[in-house]
Design an enzyme around this catalytic site. Structure first.
Site: not given
Length: 178
Positions: A72, A80, A122
């Protein structure tokens, strides 16, 4: 009869718990990501940098590297691809396409700030191709907004400057989305 059943159950439970613990420990140890450290000439090896190959872009601010490890981008947020309403946010497709254009198949340098991972597991990293920070480029070109969370705030001033430039220049999502 009850005593034998109780002893058997107790022994079985102990072996089951020990076996489960050993299985989970071995799984954890065997599935740790292998990192190669990029060392620019004349500099020391630091565990906060690694070079990795991008295998897949998930959306504008998340991608995968070899081993299926998700990364990330620190300090930025792109629209999104699937929001809470299960729809695509304004400019999400363009942000993903830009990330794919920049990252897919590339050897990138991942630089850690303070945190190792986010709450979804992440890796949190600043991402470089050569001297160019991809996180900042996405903000500066209007594909992302800044989104910083302490303690990972090393580049917040740079991101604020880039977002101001993109907003005033009406680049990307700043002109396409209301």
């Amino acid at each position: 009869m009850k005593i034998k059943t109780f002893k058997f159950s107790k022994v079985f439970l102990q072996f089951f718990l020990v076996g489960t613990y050993l299985f989970l420990l071995s799984f954890y140890l065997l599935h740790q990501p292998v990192r190669s450290t990029l060392v620019p000439s004349g500099q020391e090896v630091t565990p906060t940098k690694s070079t990795e190959k991008v295998t897949r872009v998930i959306d504008g601010d998340t991608f995968e590297i070899n081993g299926g490890i998700k990364v990330r981008l620190i300090g930025v947020d792109t629209p999104e691809m699937k929001n809470k309403n299960k729809t695509i946010d304004c400019f999400a497709t363009e942000a993903k396409k830009k990330a794919e254009e920049l990252l897919t198949g590339q050897e990138v340098v991942l630089v850690k700030d303070i945190s190792e991972t986010d709450r979804y597991g992440r890796l949190l990293r600043y991402v470089y191709i050569g001297e160019q920070m991809i996180n900042d480029r996405l903000v500066k070109e209007g594909y992302a907004k800044i989104s910083t969370f302490p303690p990972d705030v090393k580049n917040v001033a740079l991101f604020q400057s880039s977002e101001k430039y993109a907003r005033e220049s009406k680049l990307g999502l700043w002109s396409a989305c209301r």
